[in-house]
Design a protein around this motif. Sequence first.
Motif, PDB file in Angstrom:
ATOM      1  N   GLN A  94       0.848  -1.189   0.000  1.00  0.00           N
ATOM      2  CA  GLN A  94       0.000   0.000   0.000  1.00  0.00           C
ATOM      3  C   GLN A  94       0.885   1.241   0.000  1.00  0.00           C
ATOM      4  OE1 GLN A  94      -2.175  -0.687   3.715  1.00  0.00           O
ATOM      5  NE2 GLN A  94      -1.421   1.297   4.412  1.00  0.00           N
ATOM      6  N   LEU A  95       0.347   2.297  -0.541  1.00  0.00           N
ATOM      7  CA  LEU A  95       1.069   3.564  -0.619  1.00  0.00           C
ATOM      8  C   LEU A  95       1.073   4.218   0.761  1.00  0.00           C
ATOM      9  CD1 LEU A  95       2.408   5.081  -2.982  1.00  0.00           C
ATOM     10  CD2 LEU A  95       0.316   6.403  -3.187  1.00  0.00           C
ATOM     11  N   PRO A  96       2.230   4.678   1.238  1.00  0.00           N
ATOM     12  CA  PRO A  96       2.252   5.356   2.539  1.00  0.00           C
ATOM     13  C   PRO A  96       1.582   6.727   2.457  1.00  0.00           C
ATOM     14  CG  PRO A  96       4.407   5.466   1.515  1.00  0.00           C
ATOM     15  CD  PRO A  96       3.549   4.607   0.630  1.00  0.00           C
ATOM     16  N   ALA A  97       1.263   7.303   3.602  1.00  0.00           N
ATOM     17  CA  ALA A  97       0.633   8.628   3.651  1.00  0.00           C
ATOM     18  C   ALA A  97       1.629   9.733   3.307  1.00  0.00           C
ATOM     19  CB  ALA A  97       0.047   8.875   5.033  1.00  0.00           C
ATOM     20  N   ALA A  98       2.933   9.439   3.460  1.00  0.00           N
ATOM     21  CA  ALA A  98       3.963  10.440   3.171  1.00  0.00           C
ATOM     22  C   ALA A  98       5.227   9.740   2.699  1.00  0.00           C
ATOM     23  CB  ALA A  98       4.258  11.281   4.408  1.00  0.00           C
ATOM     24  N   LEU A  99       6.063  10.495   2.029  1.00  0.00           N
ATOM     25  CA  LEU A  99       7.347  10.019   1.548  1.00  0.00           C
ATOM     26  C   LEU A  99       8.405  10.969   2.091  1.00  0.00           C
ATOM     27  CD1 LEU A  99       8.328   8.705  -1.859  1.00  0.00           C
ATOM     28  CD2 LEU A  99       9.503  10.748  -1.059  1.00  0.00           C
ATOM     29  N   SER A 100       9.559  10.433   2.481  1.00  0.00           N
ATOM     30  CA  SER A 100      10.627  11.295   2.995  1.00  0.00           C
ATOM     31  C   SER A 100      11.962  10.936   2.367  1.00  0.00           C
ATOM     32  CB  SER A 100      10.716  11.195   4.521  1.00  0.00           C
ATOM     33  OG  SER A 100      11.123   9.905   4.906  1.00  0.00           O
ATOM     34  N   ILE A 101      12.798  11.946   2.246  1.00  0.00           N
ATOM     35  CA  ILE A 101      14.172  11.761   1.781  1.00  0.00           C
ATOM     36  C   ILE A 101      15.083  12.491   2.754  1.00  0.00           C
ATOM     37  CG2 ILE A 101      15.852  12.148  -0.058  1.00  0.00           C
ATOM     38  CD1 ILE A 101      13.539  12.177  -2.058  1.00  0.00           C
ATOM     39  N   ALA A 102      16.031  11.748   3.337  1.00  0.00           N
ATOM     40  CA  ALA A 102      17.046  12.341   4.204  1.00  0.00           C
ATOM     41  C   ALA A 102      18.273  12.620   3.334  1.00  0.00           C
ATOM     42  CB  ALA A 102      17.403  11.397   5.339  1.00  0.00           C
ATOM     43  N   PHE A 103      18.749  13.848   3.347  1.00  0.00           N
ATOM     44  CA  PHE A 103      19.886  14.254   2.529  1.00  0.00           C
ATOM     45  C   PHE A 103      21.178  14.270   3.340  1.00  0.00           C
ATOM     46  CE2 PHE A 103      16.241  15.773   0.213  1.00  0.00           C
ATOM     47  CZ  PHE A 103      16.585  15.547  -1.110  1.00  0.00           C
ATOM     48  N   THR A 104      22.295  14.296   2.633  1.00  0.00           N
ATOM     49  CA  THR A 104      23.612  14.289   3.272  1.00  0.00           C
ATOM     50  C   THR A 104      23.988  15.642   3.845  1.00  0.00           C
ATOM     51  OG1 THR A 104      24.625  14.738   1.118  1.00  0.00           O
ATOM     52  CG2 THR A 104      24.517  12.421   1.829  1.00  0.00           C
ATOM     53  N   GLU A 105      23.296  16.690   3.442  1.00  0.00           N
ATOM     54  CA  GLU A 105      23.595  18.050   3.890  1.00  0.00           C
ATOM     55  C   GLU A 105      22.300  18.754   4.291  1.00  0.00           C
ATOM     56  OE1 GLU A 105      26.756  19.174   4.042  1.00  0.00           O
ATOM     57  OE2 GLU A 105      27.420  17.261   3.223  1.00  0.00           O
ATOM     58  N   THR A 106      22.436  19.816   5.054  1.00  0.00           N
ATOM     59  CA  THR A 106      21.301  20.668   5.391  1.00  0.00           C
ATOM     60  C   THR A 106      20.781  21.300   4.111  1.00  0.00           C
ATOM     61  OG1 THR A 106      22.275  21.130   7.538  1.00  0.00           O
ATOM     62  CG2 THR A 106      20.588  22.653   6.763  1.00  0.00           C
ATOM     63  N   ILE A 107      19.459  21.347   3.961  1.00  0.00           N
ATOM     64  CA  ILE A 107      18.878  21.881   2.731  1.00  0.00           C
ATOM     65  C   ILE A 107      17.980  23.081   3.018  1.00  0.00           C
ATOM     66  CG2 ILE A 107      19.006  19.755   1.392  1.00  0.00           C
ATOM     67  CD1 ILE A 107      16.137  19.202   2.162  1.00  0.00           C
ATOM     68  N   ASN A 108      17.775  23.871   1.971  1.00  0.00           N
ATOM     69  CA  ASN A 108      16.889  25.027   2.028  1.00  0.00           C
ATOM     70  C   ASN A 108      15.524  24.559   1.528  1.00  0.00           C
ATOM     71  OD1 ASN A 108      15.374  27.309   1.120  1.00  0.00           O
ATOM     72  ND2 ASN A 108      17.241  28.525   1.152  1.00  0.00           N
ATOM     73  N   ARG A 109      14.532  24.530   2.404  1.00  0.00           N
ATOM     74  CA  ARG A 109      13.223  23.974   2.013  1.00  0.00           C
ATOM     75  C   ARG A 109      12.500  24.826   0.978  1.00  0.00           C
ATOM     76  NH1 ARG A 109       8.368  25.979   3.597  1.00  0.00           N
ATOM     77  NH2 ARG A 109       8.465  27.554   5.208  1.00  0.00           N
ATOM     78  N   HIS A 110      12.808  26.098   0.917  1.00  0.00           N
ATOM     79  CA  HIS A 110      12.122  26.979  -0.031  1.00  0.00           C
ATOM     80  C   HIS A 110      12.525  26.698  -1.479  1.00  0.00           C
ATOM     81  CE1 HIS A 110      10.363  29.273   3.205  1.00  0.00           C
ATOM     82  NE2 HIS A 110      11.562  29.417   3.748  1.00  0.00           N
ATOM     83  N   PHE A 111      13.685  26.115  -1.678  1.00  0.00           N
ATOM     84  CA  PHE A 111      14.175  25.845  -3.028  1.00  0.00           C
ATOM     85  C   PHE A 111      14.459  24.364  -3.239  1.00  0.00           C
ATOM     86  CE2 PHE A 111      15.214  30.244  -2.038  1.00  0.00           C
ATOM     87  CZ  PHE A 111      14.575  30.877  -3.084  1.00  0.00           C
ATOM     88  N   SER A 112      13.790  23.521  -2.470  1.00  0.00           N
ATOM     89  CA  SER A 112      13.928  22.070  -2.579  1.00  0.00           C
ATOM     90  C   SER A 112      12.531  21.476  -2.665  1.00  0.00           C
ATOM     91  CB  SER A 112      14.649  21.510  -1.349  1.00  0.00           C
ATOM     92  OG  SER A 112      15.916  22.109  -1.189  1.00  0.00           O
ATOM     93  N   GLY A 113      12.418  20.314  -3.265  1.00  0.00           N
ATOM     94  CA  GLY A 113      11.088  19.723  -3.374  1.00  0.00           C
ATOM     95  C   GLY A 113      11.106  18.279  -3.805  1.00  0.00           C
ATOM     96  N   ILE A 114       9.933  17.665  -3.687  1.00  0.00           N
ATOM     97  CA  ILE A 114       9.724  16.272  -4.088  1.00  0.00           C
ATOM     98  C   ILE A 114       8.385  16.203  -4.810  1.00  0.00           C
ATOM     99  CG2 ILE A 114       9.408  13.889  -3.334  1.00  0.00           C
ATOM    100  CD1 ILE A 114      10.856  14.653  -0.708  1.00  0.00           C
ATOM    101  N   VAL A 115       8.370  15.518  -5.950  1.00  0.00           N
ATOM    102  CA  VAL A 115       7.127  15.235  -6.673  1.00  0.00           C
ATOM    103  C   VAL A 115       7.080  13.727  -6.884  1.00  0.00           C
ATOM    104  CG1 VAL A 115       5.878  15.512  -8.848  1.00  0.00           C
ATOM    105  CG2 VAL A 115       7.071  17.466  -7.829  1.00  0.00           C
ATOM    106  N   VAL A 116       5.943  13.122  -6.577  1.00  0.00           N
ATOM    107  CA  VAL A 116       5.762  11.680  -6.764  1.00  0.00           C
ATOM    108  C   VAL A 116       4.662  11.480  -7.800  1.00  0.00           C
ATOM    109  CG1 VAL A 116       5.257   9.472  -5.660  1.00  0.00           C
ATOM    110  CG2 VAL A 116       6.421  11.285  -4.354  1.00  0.00           C
TER     111      VAL A 116
END
Length: 122
Positions: A40-62
């Motif tokens: 089943q598809l989870p309610a959310a998807l997450s990606i942990a990155f190797t560095e601190t990221i800027n959320r305003h210029f980062s994103g995920i599309v599934v």
Amino acid sequence: MKIVLTSALGLVALLALPLSALAHAYPANENPPSGAVLKQLPAALSIAFTETINRHFSGIVVKGPNGRQVSFGAAMLAPGNAKTLIVHLRKSHRTGRYTVLWHALASDGHRTHGSYGFELAR
């Protein structure tokens, strides 16, 4: 002589920089992981990155097997973790391959992007 000394000092300063300051943000851990086969598809998807990221210029599309987007809303940082992005997913029972497209802007200004996939099977 002064030019040689200045050049040598500049080289020493560059070598003294921590390597992490020159790093890019790449996925270190994905949930669900690349290549996973889910029931089943989870309610959310997450990606942990190797560095601190800027959320305003980062994103995920599934995207689902039919190419339609199943993620909704803007990706957000995990509470208390500036290295992990989370995006919510719509309910879907469509079996097949799901594609995750991500882009990240590390806090040091470097941009990265990529994709991976997982499957929904019954």
